[in-house]
Design an enzyme around this catalytic site. Structure first.
Site, PDB file in Angstrom:
ATOM      1  N   LYS A  15     -28.265  58.619  50.495  1.00 40.85           N
ATOM      2  CA  LYS A  15     -29.248  59.685  51.100  1.00 40.85           C
ATOM      3  C   LYS A  15     -30.155  59.828  49.951  1.00 40.85           C
ATOM      4  CE  LYS A  15     -26.639  62.933  52.044  1.00 40.85           C
ATOM      5  NZ  LYS A  15     -25.087  62.501  51.567  1.00 40.85           N
ATOM      6  N   LYS A  37     -33.561  69.850  48.744  1.00 38.64           N
ATOM      7  CA  LYS A  37     -32.235  69.693  49.274  1.00 38.64           C
ATOM      8  C   LYS A  37     -31.720  71.075  49.232  1.00 38.64           C
ATOM      9  CE  LYS A  37     -27.956  67.520  48.009  1.00 38.64           C
ATOM     10  NZ  LYS A  37     -27.215  66.087  48.392  1.00 38.64           N
ATOM     11  N   THR A  41     -24.236  71.042  45.744  1.00 41.59           N
ATOM     12  CA  THR A  41     -22.844  70.966  45.216  1.00 41.59           C
ATOM     13  C   THR A  41     -22.493  70.217  44.411  1.00 41.59           C
ATOM     14  OG1 THR A  41     -21.542  69.748  46.740  1.00 41.59           O
ATOM     15  CG2 THR A  41     -22.290  71.962  47.279  1.00 41.59           C
TER      16      THR A  41
END
Ligand SMILES: Nc1ncnc2c1ncn2[C@@H]1O[C@H](COP(=O)(O)OP(=O)(O)OP(=O)(O)O)[C@@H](O)[C@H]1O
Ligand SMILES: C[C@H](N)[C@H](N)CCCCCC(=O)O
Ligand SMILES: [Mg+2]
Length: 217
Positions: A15, A37, A41
């Protein structure tokens, strides 16, 4: 159309790589493009996906990556493990502000399309809620038929607008790479864009053109 969600069949599928090439190509065409985004994480110090894309867009990291968790988990698992929540309303307001600021916005998910952001809210819900069409990034090699079929039909069942399927990372080593694009087209009715594994980050110009065409620019 002024924004797209770059989602995928799994984590590590490409991605960020595809977002990078799409943003690069739009910038080449003089488009004022931003990157978001919504949740990143696995952020120890600097959010890696955000930092890479901000190096192209010139955005600051707070704008591009408003919510962060340090463990390598889904956003929902990050909330549970780090015992820190965030507001989906605030996140959508942030997105809407960025939509006003840029001619085109590239939004990147985390992991695959069904990854939970909250208990009952995943990236397909986010795409619906935010009015985002999707580009589905899939692996080139063995295992992709199952993942792509499931992800595609889940997106369809949610009523999402699927702009295209990008099969990423062709190397020519795996015998399944020859038949996978044909079978993905048979299964979904979408002819996937085939993207090779390259040295470095940049695809050749014709593939960058194809990415731009997929998002309708
Ligand atoms: N076509 C490609 N050629 C060369 N390297 C690639 C290609 N696609 C992806 N990569 C590399 O593979 C790794 C994983 O890809 P990427 O970070 O884009 O995955 P992702 O889907 O964004 O994962 P996440 O869910 O963590 O956001 C990265 O190091 C990336 O640069
Ligand atoms: C940490 C990783 N690189 C991603 N950003 C998050 C991936 C979450 C995947 C969750 C899952 O599908 O089980
Ligand atoms: Mg990424």
């Amino acid at each position: 159309m002024r924004a797209v969600l770059i989602t995928a069949t799994d984590t590590g599928v490409g991605k960020t790589f595809i977002s990078y090439n799409l943003v690069y190509a739009l910038k080449e065409r003089g488009v004022k493009v931003g990157y978001l985004k919504p949740v990143e994480t696995d952020v120890k110090d600097v959010p890696q996906d955000g930092a890479l894309l901000c190096s192209l867009t010139g955005q600051d990291l707070e704008e591009a990556v408003p919510v962060r968790y340090s463990l390598p988990l889904s956003p929902y698992a990050g909330i549970l493990e780090e015992k820190r929540d965030f507001s989906l309303t605030d996140l959508k307001e942030h997105y809407l502000r960025l939509l006003e600021r840029y001619e085109f916005l590239v939004v990147e998910g985390a992991g695959g399309i069904a990854v939970p952001i909250k208990r009952d809210y995943n990236y397909a819900h986010l795409a619906l809620d935010w009015g985002l069409p999707i580009l589905l990034v899939a692996r080139a090699g063995l295992g992709t038929l199952n993942h792509t079929y499931l992800s595609y039909f889940y997106a369809k069942s949610m009523g999402l607008n699927i702009l295209g399927i990008v099969m990423n990372g062709f190397e020519g080593k795996d015998v399944s790479e020859r038949t996978n694009p044909i079978i993905v087209e048979e299964l979904t009715g979408i002819k996937p864009l085939q993207v090779p594994r390259v040295d470095g980050l940049l695809l050749e110009p014709s593939l960058r053109d194809s990415l731009v065409s997929l998002v309708g620019f």
